[in-house]
Structures are given as C-alpha cells and as structure tokens.
Enzyme design. Structure first.
Site, PDB file in Angstrom:
ATOM      1  N   LYS A  83       0.630  -1.176   0.289  1.00 52.46           N
ATOM      2  CA  LYS A  83      -0.413   0.284   0.134  1.00 52.46           C
ATOM      3  C   LYS A  83       0.857   1.350  -0.359  1.00 52.46           C
ATOM      4  CE  LYS A  83      -2.012  -1.273   3.540  1.00 52.46           C
ATOM      5  NZ  LYS A  83      -1.323  -2.614   4.068  1.00 52.46           N
ATOM      6  N   ARG A 135      -9.542   0.653   9.072  1.00 51.64           N
ATOM      7  CA  ARG A 135      -9.103  -0.742   9.181  1.00 51.64           C
ATOM      8  C   ARG A 135     -10.001  -1.759   9.502  1.00 51.64           C
ATOM      9  NH1 ARG A 135      -3.760   0.183   8.758  1.00 51.64           N
ATOM     10  NH2 ARG A 135      -2.137  -1.494   9.317  1.00 51.64           N
ATOM     11  N   ARG A 166      12.387  -5.852   5.130  1.00 55.25           N
ATOM     12  CA  ARG A 166      11.271  -4.587   4.708  1.00 55.25           C
ATOM     13  C   ARG A 166      12.700  -3.621   5.596  1.00 55.25           C
ATOM     14  NH1 ARG A 166       5.540  -2.173   5.330  1.00 55.25           N
ATOM     15  NH2 ARG A 166       6.183  -2.665   7.224  1.00 55.25           N
ATOM     16  N   ARG A 177      11.320  -1.831  10.794  1.00 51.27           N
ATOM     17  CA  ARG A 177      10.456  -0.882  12.213  1.00 51.27           C
ATOM     18  C   ARG A 177      10.693  -2.132  13.228  1.00 51.27           C
ATOM     19  NH1 ARG A 177       5.605   0.456   8.503  1.00 51.27           N
ATOM     20  NH2 ARG A 177       3.978  -0.862   9.839  1.00 51.27           N
ATOM     21  N   ARG A 216       0.153  -8.976  13.381  1.00 51.34           N
ATOM     22  CA  ARG A 216      -1.115  -8.122  12.285  1.00 51.34           C
ATOM     23  C   ARG A 216      -1.426  -8.794  11.580  1.00 51.34           C
ATOM     24  NH1 ARG A 216       4.613  -5.366  10.904  1.00 51.34           N
ATOM     25  NH2 ARG A 216       3.279  -4.210   9.043  1.00 51.34           N
TER      26      ARG A 216
HETATM   27  P1  AP5 Z   1       5.460  -1.553   2.013  1.00 49.72           P
HETATM   28  O1  AP5 Z   1       4.778  -1.092   0.804  1.00 49.72           O
HETATM   29  O2  AP5 Z   1       5.506  -0.796   3.020  1.00 49.72           O
HETATM   30  O3  AP5 Z   1       3.292  -2.265   2.430  1.00 49.72           O
HETATM   31  P2  AP5 Z   1       2.130  -1.893   3.100  1.00 49.72           P
HETATM   32  O4  AP5 Z   1       1.495  -2.760   2.817  1.00 49.72           O
HETATM   33  O5  AP5 Z   1       2.230  -0.158   3.181  1.00 49.72           O
HETATM   34  O6  AP5 Z   1       2.867  -2.517   4.434  1.00 49.72           O
HETATM   35  P3  AP5 Z   1       2.287  -1.837   5.946  1.00 49.72           P
HETATM   36  O7  AP5 Z   1       3.469  -2.810   6.969  1.00 49.72           O
HETATM   37  O8  AP5 Z   1       2.930  -0.731   5.875  1.00 49.72           O
HETATM   38  O9  AP5 Z   1       0.917  -1.968   6.095  1.00 49.72           O
HETATM   39  P4  AP5 Z   1       0.678  -1.991   8.168  1.00 49.72           P
HETATM   40  O10 AP5 Z   1      -0.789  -1.876   7.263  1.00 49.72           O
HETATM   41  O11 AP5 Z   1       0.637  -3.108   8.540  1.00 49.72           O
HETATM   42  O12 AP5 Z   1       0.954  -0.909   8.378  1.00 49.72           O
HETATM   43  P5  AP5 Z   1       0.867   0.678   8.614  1.00 49.72           P
HETATM   44  O13 AP5 Z   1       2.145   0.920   8.570  1.00 49.72           O
HETATM   45  O14 AP5 Z   1      -0.118   1.500   7.784  1.00 49.72           O
HETATM   46  O15 AP5 Z   1       5.891  -2.837   1.470  1.00 49.72           O
HETATM   47  C1  AP5 Z   1       6.356  -3.637   2.199  1.00 49.72           C
HETATM   48  C2  AP5 Z   1       7.421  -4.569   2.192  1.00 49.72           C
HETATM   49  O16 AP5 Z   1       7.337  -4.546   0.468  1.00 49.72           O
HETATM   50  C3  AP5 Z   1       8.634  -3.484   1.241  1.00 49.72           C
HETATM   51  O17 AP5 Z   1       9.704  -3.464   2.256  1.00 49.72           O
HETATM   52  C4  AP5 Z   1       8.320  -2.915   0.030  1.00 49.72           C
HETATM   53  O18 AP5 Z   1       9.473  -2.835  -0.766  1.00 49.72           O
HETATM   54  C5  AP5 Z   1       8.458  -4.951  -0.792  1.00 49.72           C
HETATM   55  N1  AP5 Z   1       7.382  -4.500  -1.642  1.00 49.72           N
HETATM   56  C6  AP5 Z   1       6.434  -3.837  -2.252  1.00 49.72           C
HETATM   57  N2  AP5 Z   1       5.826  -3.939  -3.182  1.00 49.72           N
HETATM   58  C7  AP5 Z   1       6.472  -5.488  -3.739  1.00 49.72           C
HETATM   59  C8  AP5 Z   1       6.164  -5.835  -4.423  1.00 49.72           C
HETATM   60  N3  AP5 Z   1       5.368  -5.767  -5.589  1.00 49.72           N
HETATM   61  N4  AP5 Z   1       7.301  -6.886  -4.876  1.00 49.72           N
HETATM   62  C9  AP5 Z   1       7.928  -7.373  -4.086  1.00 49.72           C
HETATM   63  N5  AP5 Z   1       8.254  -6.196  -2.460  1.00 49.72           N
HETATM   64  C10 AP5 Z   1       7.186  -5.716  -2.852  1.00 49.72           C
HETATM   65  O19 AP5 Z   1       0.483   0.596  10.238  1.00 49.72           O
HETATM   66  C11 AP5 Z   1       1.175   0.746  11.193  1.00 49.72           C
HETATM   67  C12 AP5 Z   1       0.279   0.388  12.141  1.00 49.72           C
HETATM   68  O20 AP5 Z   1       0.311   1.278  12.926  1.00 49.72           O
HETATM   69  C13 AP5 Z   1      -0.836  -0.749  12.432  1.00 49.72           C
HETATM   70  O21 AP5 Z   1      -0.420  -2.161  12.903  1.00 49.72           O
HETATM   71  C14 AP5 Z   1      -1.469  -0.499  14.321  1.00 49.72           C
HETATM   72  O22 AP5 Z   1      -0.792  -0.368  15.442  1.00 49.72           O
HETATM   73  C15 AP5 Z   1      -1.239   1.314  13.595  1.00 49.72           C
HETATM   74  N6  AP5 Z   1      -2.058   1.535  12.468  1.00 49.72           N
HETATM   75  C16 AP5 Z   1      -1.794   2.136  11.447  1.00 49.72           C
HETATM   76  N7  AP5 Z   1      -3.264   1.919  11.357  1.00 49.72           N
HETATM   77  C17 AP5 Z   1      -4.547   1.894  11.706  1.00 49.72           C
HETATM   78  C18 AP5 Z   1      -5.834   2.541  11.613  1.00 49.72           C
HETATM   79  N8  AP5 Z   1      -6.428   2.602  10.681  1.00 49.72           N
HETATM   80  N9  AP5 Z   1      -6.602   2.307  13.440  1.00 49.72           N
HETATM   81  C19 AP5 Z   1      -5.451   1.979  14.298  1.00 49.72           C
HETATM   82  N10 AP5 Z   1      -4.293   1.529  14.718  1.00 49.72           N
HETATM   83  C20 AP5 Z   1      -3.322   1.886  13.127  1.00 49.72           C
END
Ligand code: AP5
Length: 214
Positions: free
Chosen positions: A13, A87, A126, A160, A171
């Site tokens: 994402k 979420r 990552r 991270r 997660r």
């Molecule tokens: P990346 O693009 O970083 O993936 P992502 O989907 O953004 O993953 P996140 O882990 O950031 O999502 P998340 O939803 O768990 O965490 P968030 O930060 O929102 O890609 C991941 C890896 O894959 C990278 O190394 C990239 O280079 C690689 N990659 C990408 N595309 C690729 C491809 N096509 N092929 C190969 N490799 C690839 O949230 C973190 C925390 O915050 C949550 O756990 C929660 O505690 C809190 N939080 C956030 N939002 C909320 C909410 N709405 N409500 C409550 N708590 C929340």
C-alpha cells in the site's frame, strides 16, 4: 479521484501510494506514517500509540478517527489516497460520516491481495529510512550502497519494531479478524476493485492505474 488502498500488512500500500504521489500529485494519508511521525516527535498521541503499534495491535478507534479527520481537512483540495484507514468496519462507518461532514467523496476502494508467505517475506525484509521514510527491501529493493538512503542520503535505515516475527504474526491475525471484512463492506458500497498485488512494483502500479481508470 479519491481512493482507498487497503489489504494485508506488507501488501504494498505504501509503495503504490508513493508512486501515485510521484506520478499523479495525489495527497497520501497514511495512518501508520502519521503514528510513526507522532512517535518520533514524542507527542502525547505518539506515546499512546507506540505500545499498540509495537505489539502489532490496532490503536483505539477514537484516537485514529480524530487524526484522520484533521488530515482530511488539510488536503488543500488535492485528490487523496487513504492508506491504512479504515481498518475495521466501525472505522469505515465513521469515515462515511466524516466524508459527508467535509463534503468529500470516496470514489474507489482498491484491495491489494498478496499470499501470506509473500507478506511475511516482504515485512521481515523491509527497511525504512528514518529521515525521509523511503521504503526498501533487503532483496527486492536493496539500498544501492548497502547503507545510505538512495532518496535523501540518510544514514539511518532501520527495521520497524513491528516488522519483527512476533508482531508480524499478530498483525496478520488482526488483519484477518478486523480488516478483511472491509472487502464485503466496500463491495456493498459498490466501489470495490480487487487487484493482484504480486509481481514487481511497476506491474502492480499498472494494475492500480487500470483499476482507477475503469
Ligand atoms: P509496503 O509498501 O511498505 O507495504 P504496506 O502494505 O504499506 O505495509 P505496512 O506494513 O506499512 O502496512 P500495515 O497496514 O501493516 O502498516 P501501517 O504502517 O499502515 O511494502 C512492504 C515491503 O514489501 C517493502 O519492503 C517493499 O519494498 C516491499 N514490496 C512492496 N511492493 C512489492 C512488490 N510488488 N514486490 C516485492 N516487494 C514489494 O500501520 C502500522 C501500525 O499502525 C498498525 O499495525 C497499527 O498498530 C497502527 N495503525 C495504522 N492504521 C491504523 C488504523 N486505521 N487503526 C488503528 N491502528 C492503526
């Protein structure tokens, strides 16, 4: 066009959002990035959120929804990408109310599907630049010189806390229990498109663009 990008942790994402910002000038609203910024600055919000995030749990809805409301108010009229919010279904209902209040519309909900084994490999490999937030992967997208951020020259490219094995497992479970049901929710709203999230970044981006234009 205002879009929601959702899917499991590690689905890409943030990576796809960065491409949309670069190529289309959209405003990226990532709740994960907003929380990490608050943690870095040791704000009361950051201090409250840190414990939940490190364990891989969701931050309470009330905190998260207020934060998103402020972000939506400051888009400056640009089309936006919501990444990581909503979420769960109660956040989706709150978002619906917020959008009416702010006279905004969500045009598409794009769901990125990636198999679980790939997700674990992506998350555990990552690395993120502490200075500019650029995202890398130890094998799929390594740093050119192995230690310096290619985007800003930053020297602190880190893993991270929530990308350690124990948090990843939590997660993925939280995703199955709370976030996956959003597929049905947005199907019901008739704005859902499912996108295959495997292949390299540019393959996925091409699919995202097709979905946005369809
Ligand atoms: P990346 O693009 O970083 O993936 P992502 O989907 O953004 O993953 P996140 O882990 O950031 O999502 P998340 O939803 O768990 O965490 P968030 O930060 O929102 O890609 C991941 C890896 O894959 C990278 O190394 C990239 O280079 C690689 N990659 C990408 N595309 C690729 C491809 N096509 N092929 C190969 N490799 C690839 O949230 C973190 C925390 O915050 C949550 O756990 C929660 O505690 C809190 N939080 C956030 N939002 C909320 C909410 N709405 N409500 C409550 N708590 C929340």
């Amino acid at each position: 066009m205002n879009i929601l990008l959702f899917g499991p942790p590690g689905a890409g994402k943030g990576t796809q959002s960065a491409l949309l910002v670069e190529k289309n000038g959209m405003k990226h609203i990532s709740t994960g990035d907003l929380f990490r910024e608050a943690i870095k600055n040791k704000t009361p919000l950051g201090i409250e959120a840190k414990g939940f995030i490190d364990q891989g749990k969701l931050v309470p809805d009330s905190v998260t929804i207020n934060m998103v409301k402020e972000a939506l108010k400051s888009t400056g009229g640009k089309p936006f990408i919501l990444d990581g919010f909503p979420r769960n279904v109660s956040q989706a209902q709150a978002l619906k109310t917020l959008l009416v209040e702010l006279n905004l519309k969500l045009d598409k909900a794009l769901f990125l599907e990636v198999p679980k084994d790939d997700l674990i490999g992506r998350l555990s490999g990552r690395r993120v630049c502490r200075d500019c937030g650029a995202v890398y992967h130890i094998s799929a997208k390594p740093l050119k010189d192995g230690k310096t951020c290619d985007s800003c020259g930053g020297q602190d490219v880190y893993q991270r806390n929530d990308d350690k094995a124990e948090s990843i497992a939590t997660r993925l479970q939280v995703y199955e229990d709370s976030t996956r049901p959003l597929k049905e929710y947005y199907k019901g709203q008739e704005i859902l498109t499912e996108i295959v999230g495997t292949g390299d970044e540019s393959d996925v981006y091409a699919r995202v663009k097709i979905a946005m234009n369809s």
